[in-house]
Design a protein around this motif. Structure first.
Motif, PDB file in Angstrom:
ATOM      1  N   TYR A 247       0.756  -1.143  -0.029  1.00  0.00           N
ATOM      2  CA  TYR A 247      -0.043   0.030   0.142  1.00  0.00           C
ATOM      3  C   TYR A 247       0.759   1.370  -0.085  1.00  0.00           C
ATOM      4  N   ASP A 248       1.822   1.205   0.698  1.00  0.00           N
ATOM      5  CA  ASP A 248       2.807   2.389   0.765  1.00  0.00           C
ATOM      6  C   ASP A 248       3.574   2.497  -0.395  1.00  0.00           C
ATOM      7  N   ALA A 249       4.014   1.414  -0.967  1.00  0.00           N
ATOM      8  CA  ALA A 249       4.596   1.395  -2.191  1.00  0.00           C
ATOM      9  C   ALA A 249       3.987   1.959  -3.423  1.00  0.00           C
ATOM     10  N   ALA A 250       2.810   1.477  -3.299  1.00  0.00           N
ATOM     11  CA  ALA A 250       1.569   2.185  -4.618  1.00  0.00           C
ATOM     12  C   ALA A 250       1.620   3.666  -4.392  1.00  0.00           C
ATOM     13  N   ASN A 251       1.515   4.068  -3.157  1.00  0.00           N
ATOM     14  CA  ASN A 251       1.274   5.800  -2.902  1.00  0.00           C
ATOM     15  C   ASN A 251       2.774   6.208  -3.297  1.00  0.00           C
ATOM     16  N   ARG A 252       3.855   5.694  -2.844  1.00  0.00           N
ATOM     17  CA  ARG A 252       5.190   6.369  -3.170  1.00  0.00           C
ATOM     18  C   ARG A 252       5.353   6.430  -4.789  1.00  0.00           C
ATOM     19  N   THR A 253       4.639   5.513  -5.336  1.00  0.00           N
ATOM     20  CA  THR A 253       5.088   5.219  -6.858  1.00  0.00           C
ATOM     21  C   THR A 253       4.061   6.290  -7.543  1.00  0.00           C
ATOM     22  N   ARG A 254       3.088   6.651  -7.023  1.00  0.00           N
ATOM     23  CA  ARG A 254       2.196   7.709  -7.409  1.00  0.00           C
ATOM     24  C   ARG A 254       3.076   8.969  -7.161  1.00  0.00           C
ATOM     25  N   GLU A 255       3.537   9.136  -6.391  1.00  0.00           N
ATOM     26  CA  GLU A 255       4.114  10.497  -6.067  1.00  0.00           C
ATOM     27  C   GLU A 255       5.557  10.470  -7.069  1.00  0.00           C
ATOM     28  N   ALA A 256       6.083   9.337  -7.293  1.00  0.00           N
ATOM     29  CA  ALA A 256       7.488   9.209  -7.999  1.00  0.00           C
ATOM     30  C   ALA A 256       7.231   9.795  -9.647  1.00  0.00           C
ATOM     31  N   LEU A 257       6.021   9.516  -9.944  1.00  0.00           N
ATOM     32  CA  LEU A 257       5.491   9.839 -11.356  1.00  0.00           C
ATOM     33  C   LEU A 257       5.568  11.346 -11.763  1.00  0.00           C
ATOM     34  N   ARG A 258       5.711  11.950 -10.582  1.00  0.00           N
ATOM     35  CA  ARG A 258       5.851  13.648 -10.820  1.00  0.00           C
ATOM     36  C   ARG A 258       7.209  13.737 -11.275  1.00  0.00           C
ATOM     37  N   GLY A 259       8.276  12.881 -11.295  1.00  0.00           N
ATOM     38  CA  GLY A 259       9.636  13.108 -11.248  1.00  0.00           C
ATOM     39  C   GLY A 259      10.182  12.372 -12.559  1.00  0.00           C
ATOM     40  N   PRO A 260      11.535  12.307 -12.804  1.00  0.00           N
ATOM     41  CA  PRO A 260      11.975  11.941 -14.026  1.00  0.00           C
ATOM     42  C   PRO A 260      12.164  10.423 -14.288  1.00  0.00           C
ATOM     43  N   LEU A 261      11.841   9.527 -13.260  1.00  0.00           N
ATOM     44  CA  LEU A 261      12.015   8.163 -13.303  1.00  0.00           C
ATOM     45  C   LEU A 261      10.929   7.465 -14.334  1.00  0.00           C
ATOM     46  N   ARG A 262      11.368   6.434 -14.734  1.00  0.00           N
ATOM     47  CA  ARG A 262      10.475   6.038 -15.893  1.00  0.00           C
ATOM     48  C   ARG A 262       9.258   5.193 -15.513  1.00  0.00           C
ATOM     49  N   GLY A 263       8.018   5.649 -15.640  1.00  0.00           N
ATOM     50  CA  GLY A 263       6.881   5.082 -15.056  1.00  0.00           C
ATOM     51  C   GLY A 263       6.661   3.569 -15.366  1.00  0.00           C
ATOM     52  N   ASP A 264       7.209   3.009 -16.536  1.00  0.00           N
ATOM     53  CA  ASP A 264       6.903   1.529 -16.642  1.00  0.00           C
ATOM     54  C   ASP A 264       7.700   0.836 -15.801  1.00  0.00           C
ATOM     55  N   LEU A 265       8.839   1.286 -15.518  1.00  0.00           N
ATOM     56  CA  LEU A 265       9.679   0.440 -14.612  1.00  0.00           C
ATOM     57  C   LEU A 265       9.327   0.438 -13.133  1.00  0.00           C
ATOM     58  N   LEU A 266       8.695   1.612 -12.895  1.00  0.00           N
ATOM     59  CA  LEU A 266       8.250   1.809 -11.314  1.00  0.00           C
ATOM     60  C   LEU A 266       7.150   0.951 -11.168  1.00  0.00           C
ATOM     61  N   LEU A 267       5.985   0.857 -12.206  1.00  0.00           N
ATOM     62  CA  LEU A 267       5.075  -0.071 -12.113  1.00  0.00           C
ATOM     63  C   LEU A 267       5.162  -1.388 -12.433  1.00  0.00           C
ATOM     64  N   LEU A 268       6.478  -1.733 -13.130  1.00  0.00           N
ATOM     65  CA  LEU A 268       6.487  -3.365 -13.347  1.00  0.00           C
ATOM     66  C   LEU A 268       7.074  -3.985 -11.800  1.00  0.00           C
ATOM     67  N   GLU A 269       7.930  -2.890 -11.139  1.00  0.00           N
ATOM     68  CA  GLU A 269       8.502  -3.335 -10.123  1.00  0.00           C
ATOM     69  C   GLU A 269       7.301  -3.538  -8.904  1.00  0.00           C
ATOM     70  N   LEU A 270       6.336  -2.890  -8.825  1.00  0.00           N
ATOM     71  CA  LEU A 270       5.076  -2.724  -8.102  1.00  0.00           C
ATOM     72  C   LEU A 270       4.463  -3.852  -8.109  1.00  0.00           C
ATOM     73  N   LEU A 271       4.138  -3.896  -9.430  1.00  0.00           N
ATOM     74  CA  LEU A 271       3.245  -5.535  -9.741  1.00  0.00           C
ATOM     75  C   LEU A 271       3.930  -6.709  -9.589  1.00  0.00           C
ATOM     76  N   GLY A 272       5.287  -6.238  -9.777  1.00  0.00           N
ATOM     77  CA  GLY A 272       5.974  -7.876  -9.396  1.00  0.00           C
ATOM     78  C   GLY A 272       6.033  -8.134  -7.758  1.00  0.00           C
ATOM     79  N   ARG A 273       6.029  -7.159  -7.029  1.00  0.00           N
ATOM     80  CA  ARG A 273       6.018  -7.111  -5.616  1.00  0.00           C
ATOM     81  C   ARG A 273       4.433  -7.789  -5.206  1.00  0.00           C
ATOM     82  N   TRP A 274       3.463  -7.407  -5.994  1.00  0.00           N
ATOM     83  CA  TRP A 274       2.210  -7.974  -5.550  1.00  0.00           C
ATOM     84  C   TRP A 274       2.148  -9.349  -5.958  1.00  0.00           C
ATOM     85  N   ARG A 275       2.510  -9.687  -7.167  1.00  0.00           N
ATOM     86  CA  ARG A 275       2.460 -11.229  -7.544  1.00  0.00           C
ATOM     87  C   ARG A 275       3.296 -12.057  -6.538  1.00  0.00           C
TER      88      ARG A 275
END
Length: 311
Positions: free
Chosen positions: A283-311
Motif C-alpha cells: 500500500y505504501d509502495a503504491a502511494n510512493r509510486t504515484r508520487e514518483a510519477l511526478r519526477g524523472p523516473l520511468r513510469g513503466d519500470l516503477l509500475l513493473l516493480e510494484l506489480l512484481g511485488r504484488w504477484r
C-alpha cells in the motif's frame, strides 16, 4: 453557478476582510484536488476587479468583467507550467517565470485598482523559483495580490507558506457531499463518493469519466495476479496506456479494503496471499509510486516493480 456549500465560510471571511479594506497581499488556496479551489479563485478575482460588485460577486456586465471573461484583463496575470525552448511543456515552474512575474507586478495597475497574479500549481515551483518569489512576498506592491493554488502545499517551502494567508479546503461531510453530487445529477453517487474516498469533486469527475468501471477493472487485475492467472507485463501495459496515477489510487484503495477485511478475519476482495505486513508495505509502495510519477523516473519500470511485488 452552482457554488459548493463548503466554499461559503471561506467566501464570507474574505468578503468581510474586503469590507474592512484588510485583504492580505498573498493568499494560499490549498487542499485536495477536486474541491473547487480554482473555481473559488476565479469567482473571487472576478468579483475583486469588478466595477460594480454585488456582495463580492461580479456583475458580469462592466468593462472589467467583460475583459476578465475574455481572458484579456490587463491587471490579471496567470502563471502555470511554461514551455521549454524546444516547445515541450515544462514539468515545473522555473525562476525566469517568477522574475518575469515580479517585473510585471512592479508596474502600475492599468485600471487603477487591484493587480492580481495567480500561480497554479504553486507546489510545482522549483527551489530557485520559490526563492525568487520570496522577495515579492516580502515587499509587496500596493494593491497587488498574489494567489497561490496548491493541491500539495507541503511540497512548498515553509518560508513561502508562512507569508501567505492560508485558506484550507477540506473534505465536507458525507451527507453534504452526497447531497451536492445528487444535485449535480451524478449517477450512483454513493459508489462514486466511496471510490473518491469522500471527495465530492473527484467523485463527480470520475463518474463523468466512467472511472468506476476502471476501479472494478483494477480490482479484477490485482485479484487475477494474486491467484497466478494474471500477466504482470500485459497488465502494466494497459495501466500505462490509460490514467496510471488514477489506477494506482484505485489499487491502493483496494489493498486498504483487503487489509480491513483481514483485520476483521474476513475474506478480502483480492484474495491476496500476502500477510498483513506485506500488504501494508505494498500500500505504501503504491502511494510512493504515484508520487514518483511526478519526477524523472520511468513510469513503466516503477509500475513493473510494484506489480512484481504484488504477484
Amino acid at each position: 453557478m452552482n457554488i459548493p456549500s463548503w466554499h461559503a465560510e471561506h467566501w464570507m471571511r474574505l468578503q468581510a476582510r474586503r469590507q474592512r479594506d484588510a485583504l492580505p497581499h498573498a493568499l494560499l488556496l490549498c487542499g485536495p484536488r477536486g474541491l473547487g479551489k480554482r473555481d473559488f479563485l476565479r469567482r473571487f478575482v472576478r468579483g475583486l476587479l469588478c466595477q460594480q460588485p454585488r456582495d463580492g460577486d461580479a456583475c458580469g456586465a462592466c468593462r472589467s468583467c467583460l475583459l476578465f471573461d475574455a481572458g484579456t484583463h490587463p491587471d490579471v496575470v496567470s502563471l502555470s507550467y511554461g514551455l521549454r525552448k524546444d516547445g515541450v511543456q515544462r514539468s515545473e515552474i522555473v525562476v525566469d517565470q517568477i522574475r518575469d512575474l515580479s517585473a510585471r507586478l512592479a508596474t502600475a495597475s492599468q485600471f487603477g485598482g487591484w493587480q492580481v497574479a495567480s500561480i497554479d500549481p504553486a507546489d510545482a515551483m522549483n527551489a530557485a523559483a520559490a526563492n525568487a518569489l520570496l522577495k515579492t512576498l516580502e515587499e509587496p506592491a500596493t494593491r497587488t495580490m498574489l494567489i497561490l493554488v496548491a493541491d500539495a502545499p507541503w511540497r512548498m517551502p515553509a518560508t513561502i507558506r508562512s507569508r501567505c494567508q492560508r485558506i484550507d479546503f477540506q473534505l465536507p461531510s458525507h451527507d453534504a457531499s452526497l447531497a451536492w453530487l445528487q444535485e449535480m445529477g451524478v449517477r450512483d453517487a454513493p459508489a462514486a463518493l466511496a471510490a473518491a474516498a469522500g471527495n465530492p469533486g473527484l467523485a463527480r469527475i470520475w463518474a463523468e469519466q466512467g472511472a468506476l468501471a476502471q476501479r472494478q477493472e483494477v480490482r479484477k487485475d490485482l485479484a487475477a495476479l494474486a491467484s497466478g492467472r494474471g500477466d504482470a507485463m500485459e497488465m502494466g501495459k494497459r495501466w500505462l496506456d490509460s490514467a496510471l496515477e488514477q489506477r494506482l489510487w484505485f489499487a491502493a484503495q483496494a489493498v486498504a479494503d483487503e487489509m480491513r477485511a483481514r483485520a476483521a478475519t474476513q475474506a478480502g476482495p483480492l484474495s491476496s496471499a500476502l500477510d498483513s505486513e506485506a500488504l501494508a508495505a505494498w500500500y505504501d509502495a503504491a502511494n510512493r509510486t504515484r508520487e514518483a510519477l511526478r519526477g524523472p523516473l520511468r513510469g513503466d519500470l516503477l509500475l513493473l516493480e510494484l506489480l512484481g511485488r504484488w504477484r
